[in-house]
Scaffold this active site. Sequence first.
Site, short mmCIF file in Angstrom:
data_model
loop_
_atom_site.label_atom_id
_atom_site.label_comp_id
_atom_site.label_asym_id
_atom_site.label_seq_id
_atom_site.Cartn_x
_atom_site.Cartn_y
_atom_site.Cartn_z
N ASN A 194 -38.26 104.40 69.70
CA ASN A 194 -38.15 105.76 69.44
C ASN A 194 -39.66 106.22 69.10
OD1 ASN A 194 -38.75 104.76 66.79
ND2 ASN A 194 -36.97 105.84 65.83
N ASN A 203 -43.02 103.14 65.20
CA ASN A 203 -43.94 102.54 64.72
C ASN A 203 -45.00 102.11 65.94
OD1 ASN A 203 -44.39 101.68 62.07
ND2 ASN A 203 -42.42 100.76 61.99
N LYS A 226 -38.78 98.43 58.97
CA LYS A 226 -38.90 96.94 58.26
C LYS A 226 -39.87 96.67 57.18
CE LYS A 226 -42.98 96.21 61.31
NZ LYS A 226 -43.43 95.24 62.36
N SER A 254 -34.21 87.91 59.74
CA SER A 254 -35.16 87.57 59.01
C SER A 254 -34.74 86.56 57.96
CB SER A 254 -35.54 88.85 58.13
OG SER A 254 -36.26 88.67 57.11
N THR A 298 -35.23 86.87 55.11
CA THR A 298 -34.89 87.75 53.97
C THR A 298 -33.26 87.45 53.58
OG1 THR A 298 -36.49 89.38 54.74
CG2 THR A 298 -35.07 90.34 52.94
N TYR A 350 -33.87 96.87 52.96
CA TYR A 350 -34.26 96.41 54.11
C TYR A 350 -33.57 95.10 54.58
CZ TYR A 350 -36.64 93.21 57.38
OH TYR A 350 -37.04 92.11 58.34
N LYS A 362 -30.30 93.67 56.99
CA LYS A 362 -30.38 92.65 58.01
C LYS A 362 -29.22 91.81 57.62
CE LYS A 362 -33.83 93.64 60.37
NZ LYS A 362 -33.98 93.81 61.71
N ASN A 399 -42.22 84.18 58.81
CA ASN A 399 -43.38 85.42 58.79
C ASN A 399 -44.20 85.15 59.75
OD1 ASN A 399 -42.46 84.44 55.98
ND2 ASN A 399 -43.61 86.19 55.33
N VAL A 410 -54.18 89.56 45.67
CA VAL A 410 -53.23 88.15 45.58
C VAL A 410 -52.23 88.59 44.44
CG1 VAL A 410 -53.14 86.17 45.27
CG2 VAL A 410 -55.39 86.86 46.42
#
Lengths: 361, 361
Positions: free
Chosen positions: B44, B47, B103, B143, B145, B169, B173, B199, B237
């Site tokens: 779509n 992104n 995502k 993921s 995750t 998110y 998943k 990652n 960081v």
Amino acid sequence: MQSYIMPRAVLVTGGAGYVGSHTVITLLERQSDGDPLEIVVVDNLSNGYCAEGEKKPEALKRIEELTGKTVHFYKVDIRCAEALDRIFENHNIDCVIHFAALKAVGESVEKPLEYYQVNINGTCTLFEIMRKHGVYKLVYSSSCTVYGEPEYLPINESHPTGKSLTSPYGKSKYFCEEIMKDLCVSDKKWAIISLRYFNPVGAHESGRIGEDPSGIPNNLMPYISQVAVGRLKELKVFGDDYPTADGTGVRDYIHVCDLAAGHVQAIKLFHQPGFNGFHAINLGTGTGYSVLEMVAAFSNASGRAVPHAVAPRRAGDVTANVADVALATRSLGWRATRSLHDMCRDTWRWQEANPNGYHRI
Amino acid sequence: MQSYIMPRAVLVTGGAGYVGSHTVITLLERQSDGDPLEIVVVDNLSNGYCAEGEKKPEALKRIEELTGKTVHFYKVDIRCAEALDRIFENHNIDCVIHFAALKAVGESVEKPLEYYQVNINGTCTLFEIMRKHGVYKLVYSSSCTVYGEPEYLPINESHPTGKSLTSPYGKSKYFCEEIMKDLCVSDKKWAIISLRYFNPVGAHESGRIGEDPSGIPNNLMPYISQVAVGRLKELKVFGDDYPTADGTGVRDYIHVCDLAAGHVQAIKLFHQPGFNGFHAINLGTGTGYSVLEMVAAFSNASGRAVPHAVAPRRAGDVTANVADVALATRSLGWRATRSLHDMCRDTWRWQEANPNGYHRI
């Protein structure tokens, strides 16, 4: 946009079903000053009977007869955003009581996609349309199934959820609770009360509204009552070797009219200034009865024998499940008042007068 | 219905996105006898960049230039059942690689309903249309995750999932994996491979295809590279007091072309006679690098300084996350072959040549 002259309404999704219809009649019976005036029901009638040529399902027609009040009815599937949208335009919806869902545990294992599409996608569609119309108050029809295998008894609302869930039905209820929690985190306007039902049984005391399962009942009480009335031959007792007093599974049964009264109390919370966020509340009696105790109580209330035979345990059944109902008492000012005898007597009154449920044949 | 003369096709949802586009080019580069001939992408473009007046997104145009092959493209949202249905009618789809999803972890907390509607409802709609057309082979973009806070390292596929998930998110998943497991239980025709990415970083070695995040990047590597190229000023960081060698968080970074190769291997499993059911497989390298190690490696590969400053820990970030990749090696005959230096060099090549991603301005 003329909502300023439209009476405030409660939208009840799945209002033609078992708990839905009892909640509709209880809302009408207890309507008092300040309560929304209109009751709007949407139901796709996947589990509700509507006679051919009739515009309203039989349950709602009987509710109108019993109360002398009107219920607005739309035959709509909650997955249809456009149809929901029109209903929110036609009525000044103040809050939503969301029952619409598929609910047969065994069937959900066979048809998971259908269960997720109705129970999750349908619920998300409802949320989308509510938000579009600025309606953020919701009572959700959840289940003690979200607790999985109990880690302790009685189960309070802090008991972990989402662990050891065995059916798509149970998962769909858990997933919806998580989605609602996330909604409430994302926007403080949401006020969501998730009522975790234990085991609803019984029927309206008129004997005219009750549970009308299609096919062979999945739950104990309608099964017992169909055996008692002669529609089914024998009750199967799944397992008599559980570590309980008589070896059969123990559940917290609650009269459906007590359950319905819990919903009426829940929507009163929305009047409290600043009430928002996600709130899970158990609705049960706090007392457990075994399968054999249910059979004995039903025989006693109905005067009929309930032939039964022991069968092997069913996968996914837990030993015992009893609610801690302290939070419901504290937050809703509610407690169940009907006894096991009331549950059996009212089930029997409905079953005897309506041996085929709402179907006239 | 003339599928007997139509070439077999792979449907790639979200094929214009980062991992999707690298998988499309890898499928084309490695196409050999017996593989499906057509690549059909639906996206779509939420992104993916498509220049005004162009019919194909920039990433797919470049893939066609690089490979000299054609990619079929449909600008379609996977929630639109009718549009998906037409695509399954127009092509002889053999299997589906399903990337299409939102995502961004942080954004998902702000817009949970959008995430659940795209990631769950969209996925269920895809399953419905696949089943309607008799397509039961799926590779799912999952993921690490789903593992939540790791209970042990390295994480193998038997590690519990669904616990301590903090974002919509991650939950979406996990919910999709549960739905796919239930689908596979309900119907033995389903063959689903859920690839749990660690990652993904890096870019195609041509430097013409890469990650093109909209707005401020959420992930470390595109952030580092935008600092190195001067588009962002300084890297934050998040936390230097984790119990790791240098105090910063450790992750298992994997080159996106290695990841893409894992998908190419996965669809080969569908050729095995009797292959069915749900299979979760980690895709990572098995080696973890800290934030500061990444910064040093990137500086080294790019020859640019990467200014950075320590900021407080971010809620929901885990200390370390490293994959056990034994199952991927065993079942897919796959392992990551590209080094940390490769990841940094290829990211930099892409970033330097495309400082604004696919946007030409």
